[in-house]
Design a protein around this motif. Sequence first.
Motif, PDB file in Angstrom:
ATOM      1  N   ASP A   1       6.681 -11.620   4.147  1.00 41.41           N
ATOM      2  CA  ASP A   1       8.016 -11.264   3.678  1.00 41.41           C
ATOM      3  C   ASP A   1       7.949  -9.939   2.919  1.00 41.41           C
ATOM      4  N   VAL A   2       8.922  -9.058   3.145  1.00 41.44           N
ATOM      5  CA  VAL A   2       8.979  -7.818   2.373  1.00 41.44           C
ATOM      6  C   VAL A   2       9.442  -8.188   0.966  1.00 41.44           C
TER       7      VAL A   2
ATOM      8  N   ASN B   1      -9.717  -4.630   8.445  1.00 40.82           N
ATOM      9  CA  ASN B   1      -9.825  -5.537   7.303  1.00 40.82           C
ATOM     10  C   ASN B   1      -9.840  -4.765   5.980  1.00 40.82           C
ATOM     11  N   VAL B   2      -8.764  -4.019   5.746  1.00 44.52           N
ATOM     12  CA  VAL B   2      -8.691  -3.140   4.581  1.00 44.52           C
ATOM     13  C   VAL B   2      -7.369  -3.333   3.846  1.00 44.52           C
ATOM     14  N   VAL B   3      -7.428  -3.297   2.506  1.00 42.44           N
ATOM     15  CA  VAL B   3      -6.257  -3.464   1.640  1.00 42.44           C
ATOM     16  C   VAL B   3      -6.367  -2.490   0.468  1.00 42.44           C
TER      17      VAL B   3
ATOM     18  N   PHE C   1       2.745  -0.412   9.822  1.00 39.68           N
ATOM     19  CA  PHE C   1       3.027  -0.541   8.386  1.00 39.68           C
ATOM     20  C   PHE C   1       4.496  -0.288   8.055  1.00 39.68           C
ATOM     21  N   LEU C   2       5.318  -0.037   9.079  1.00 35.33           N
ATOM     22  CA  LEU C   2       6.751   0.227   8.913  1.00 35.33           C
ATOM     23  C   LEU C   2       7.017   1.365   7.925  1.00 35.33           C
TER      24      LEU C   2
ATOM     25  N   PHE D   1      -2.320  -6.389   2.995  1.00 33.26           N
ATOM     26  CA  PHE D   1      -2.949  -7.710   3.140  1.00 33.26           C
ATOM     27  C   PHE D   1      -2.369  -8.506   4.300  1.00 33.26           C
ATOM     28  N   PHE D   2      -1.065  -8.514   4.416  1.00 31.61           N
ATOM     29  CA  PHE D   2      -0.460  -9.280   5.507  1.00 31.61           C
ATOM     30  C   PHE D   2      -0.972  -8.785   6.863  1.00 31.61           C
ATOM     31  N   GLN D   3      -1.034  -7.466   7.052  1.00 33.79           N
ATOM     32  CA  GLN D   3      -1.509  -6.916   8.314  1.00 33.79           C
ATOM     33  C   GLN D   3      -3.005  -7.180   8.515  1.00 33.79           C
ATOM     34  N   ALA D   4      -3.785  -7.254   7.429  1.00 36.40           N
ATOM     35  CA  ALA D   4      -5.242  -7.389   7.517  1.00 36.40           C
ATOM     36  C   ALA D   4      -5.737  -8.833   7.481  1.00 36.40           C
TER      37      ALA D   4
END
Length: 176
Positions: free
Chosen positions: A81-82, A147-149, A25-26, A115-118
């Motif tokens: 994109d950030v 699968n979580v946001v 998640f940086l 969302f991007f990661q999931a």
Amino acid sequence: ESEAGKDAAAYLARRGLAGETLRTFLIGYAPADPFWLGGFLKKRSYSEDFLSQSGLFSRNNPNRAFFVDRVVSPIFSPQGDVVAFGGRLLSGDGPKYLNSAESDLFRKGENLYGFFQARDAIRRENAVIVVEGYMDVAALVQAGIPNVVAPLGTSFTPHQARLLRRFADRVLLFFD
């Protein structure tokens, strides 16, 4: 990992977050010095005009960083994109949680943290779990639930629901 970040590292350790999750998640730290970021970016030749439009600095004092003494997480668009940042205050006065100001690139009600990661896991599972906050997302991902946001400090909006509907048939709301 710096001396200045030891309280942030301790907070994250108390929350049980491991290095791999922090990297996924940086998640980082914005120092307590409100003028550090401006000096750092100016040394790297970023223009005053660019910095004033970045959303990283106070509108009242363009040399003062918006995020000060906070655990900070980038907020990604669905494409990766950030587009903004969110930060949790570690000490002092101010709101406990803070997001970048809304802009042409960022609308809180149109984005979801994680969302991007999931995204791929949401498609694969045909389901998504919506939790309350950033740390909830990170903890569940670390526990093997990818699968979580989370909404971005707002109510769950119709725009967010439409975004998730494009990727999954089932949406589970898991708020405490």
